[in-house]
Design a protein around this motif. Structure first.
Motif, mmCIF file in Angstrom:
data_model
loop_
_atom_site.group_PDB
_atom_site.id
_atom_site.type_symbol
_atom_site.label_atom_id
_atom_site.label_comp_id
_atom_site.label_asym_id
_atom_site.label_seq_id
_atom_site.Cartn_x
_atom_site.Cartn_y
_atom_site.Cartn_z
ATOM 1 N N GLU A 218 0.819 -1.216 0.000
ATOM 2 C CA GLU A 218 0.000 0.000 0.000
ATOM 3 C C GLU A 218 0.856 1.270 0.000
ATOM 4 O OE1 GLU A 218 -2.675 -0.464 3.305
ATOM 5 O OE2 GLU A 218 -4.040 -1.704 2.121
ATOM 6 N N LYS A 219 1.846 1.280 -0.881
ATOM 7 C CA LYS A 219 2.661 2.469 -1.093
ATOM 8 C C LYS A 219 2.244 3.111 -2.420
ATOM 9 C CE LYS A 219 5.243 1.145 2.416
ATOM 10 N NZ LYS A 219 5.051 1.746 3.760
ATOM 11 N N ALA A 220 2.162 4.414 -2.431
ATOM 12 C CA ALA A 220 1.783 5.118 -3.655
ATOM 13 C C ALA A 220 2.971 5.213 -4.607
ATOM 14 C CB ALA A 220 1.289 6.518 -3.312
ATOM 15 N N ILE A 221 2.671 5.189 -5.900
ATOM 16 C CA ILE A 221 3.688 5.437 -6.914
ATOM 17 C C ILE A 221 3.350 6.753 -7.609
ATOM 18 C CG2 ILE A 221 4.714 4.674 -9.091
ATOM 19 C CD1 ILE A 221 4.261 1.810 -8.228
ATOM 20 N N LEU A 222 4.294 7.689 -7.527
ATOM 21 C CA LEU A 222 4.138 8.973 -8.197
ATOM 22 C C LEU A 222 4.991 8.912 -9.459
ATOM 23 C CD1 LEU A 222 4.604 11.323 -5.083
ATOM 24 C CD2 LEU A 222 2.660 9.857 -5.675
ATOM 25 N N ALA A 223 4.348 8.857 -10.607
ATOM 26 C CA ALA A 223 5.052 8.676 -11.874
ATOM 27 C C ALA A 223 5.542 10.012 -12.415
ATOM 28 C CB ALA A 223 4.133 8.002 -12.886
ATOM 29 N N TYR A 224 6.880 10.135 -12.544
ATOM 30 C CA TYR A 224 7.378 11.370 -13.146
ATOM 31 C C TYR A 224 7.850 11.118 -14.580
ATOM 32 C CZ TYR A 224 12.446 10.438 -12.027
ATOM 33 O OH TYR A 224 13.729 9.934 -11.926
ATOM 34 N N SER A 225 7.883 12.180 -15.339
ATOM 35 C CA SER A 225 8.187 12.135 -16.777
ATOM 36 C C SER A 225 7.259 11.187 -17.543
ATOM 37 C CB SER A 225 9.650 11.729 -17.015
ATOM 38 O OG SER A 225 10.534 12.685 -16.494
ATOM 39 N N PRO A 226 5.940 11.246 -17.290
ATOM 40 C CA PRO A 226 5.012 10.364 -18.011
ATOM 41 C C PRO A 226 4.935 10.691 -19.502
ATOM 42 C CG PRO A 226 3.780 12.014 -16.800
ATOM 43 C CD PRO A 226 5.218 12.147 -16.369
ATOM 44 N N MET A 227 5.289 11.932 -19.859
ATOM 45 C CA MET A 227 5.322 12.329 -21.268
ATOM 46 C C MET A 227 6.709 12.125 -21.861
ATOM 47 S SD MET A 227 2.245 13.261 -21.633
ATOM 48 C CE MET A 227 2.405 13.887 -23.286
#
Length: 337
Positions: A218-227
């Protein structure tokens, strides 16, 4: 706009942290490694994002050596503080030669700087104080180590953040660019809620180990550089010329052959975008936040119009068949390294 809970607090009296699924990424706002910045336009972009429902902003001291945080502080100074989530980082020092040398670089004035990955206890405390001043606030919603520092025990770093949480200067602790082993170790010393990592249609390696781990724990994933730094907008063509200090010029993604292959892939999914009257970039963002384990996607904007477009991506409706079709085309894409 959709808002997703990052994690429940381990303190009953502390409210949960919820982030907008499209979070404003303020790296480019700082200008550093992006060919400069226009401060007033960056401020307008952040405010336009907020008006469109993007309440979460991710920044870092290293972005413009304090400039990005100052811009964020200016943009939010008239907004209700409890309606904005400030995500910033620590552990990248350009003013102290200690820790792991990360890179030789230049600041926005073109002067050489050496950037170090360092997260010693005193440094973390000092960085937090400096960030609070630049941001014009008395607390940070999510405080994240920017990169692993192999010269400092994780226990020492996380104990410093724990102290900041006890003092009310930080609400939640996160990490960036950590693999599963580092997350496990850090979690032994602090209530860790998230990992911010690169993730895009053309960079999906986290799906193998990190995504299953974060879902299970239950850890969040913050996706960077999705573009992928503009690659997936469809606007870049072979022969594209970057500014001298634009870091993208050295990345294999932007080789002419890869630009051609990516654009061929984008042409295959463009009918879906056209059918929904959205841009390719918006479709890419929506696909990203619909992937298993991905909590939010960070999207930068240079101006108000880009900010509006990014925010609107959250409202696109994709059924499972459309998501699967996009993924099917994506799986056939191969890039040259």
């Amino acid at each position: 706009m959709e808002y997703r809970k990052v994690s429940s607090s381990d303190h009953p009296e502390k409210p949960d942290l919820k982030l907008s699924v499209i979070t404003f990424g303020a790296w480019a706002a700082g200008g550093w490694m992006w060919g400069g910045t226009e401060r007033s336009e960056a401020v307008k972009a952040i405010r336009e994002s907020y008006d469109a429902g993007v309440t979460s902003i991710d920044t870092a001291p290293i972005y413009g050596q304090g400039l990005s945080e100052e811009i964020v502080g200016e943009a939010i100074k008239d907004l209700p503080r409890d309606k904005v989530q400030i995500l910033t980082k620590y552990g990248m020092r350009w003013d102290l030669a200690k820790g792991d040398l990360a890179m030789h670089s230049k600041n926005n004035a073109g002067e050489p700087i050496d950037v170090y990955k360092y997260a010693g206890r005193d440094s973390v405390i000092l960085e937090c104080e400096n960030s609070l001043k630049r941001l014009g606030t008395d607390y940070i919603d999510l405080y994240q180590i920017h990169w692993p520092d192999h010269t400092t025990p994780i226990e020492e770093t996380m104990e410093a953040v724990s102290q900041l949480i006890k003092e009310g200067k930080v609400r939640y602790a996160g990490v960036c660019n950590y693999d599963t082993a580092l997350m496990r170790e850090a979690s032994q010393h602090i209530h860790l809620v998230s990992d911010q990592v690169p993730y895009s249609m053309v960079k999906r390696d986290i799906e193998a180990e990190l995504v299953p781990y974060c879902i299970e724990h239950e850890k969040a994933i913050l996706a960077y550089s999705p573009m992928e730094r503009g690659l997936l907008t469809g606007k870049m063509k072979p022969g594209h010329q970057f500014a001298e200090d634009d870091h993208r010029a050295s990345l294999y993604f932007f080789k002419d052959e890869n630009l051609t292959r990516v654009n061929e892939f984008l042409s295959k999914i463009k009918p879906i975008a056209d059918d929904k009257h959205v841009t390719l970039g918006q479709l890419v963002l929506k696909w990203t936040i619909e992937q298993p384990g991905i909590t939010i996607a960070l999207a930068g904007a240079r101006n108000a119009e880009q900010a509006r477009q990014n925010a609107a991506a959250a409202d696109i409706v994709l059924d499972q068949g459309e998501i699967d079709l996009i993924t099917q085309h994506l799986n056939a894409l191969e890039l040259v390294k």
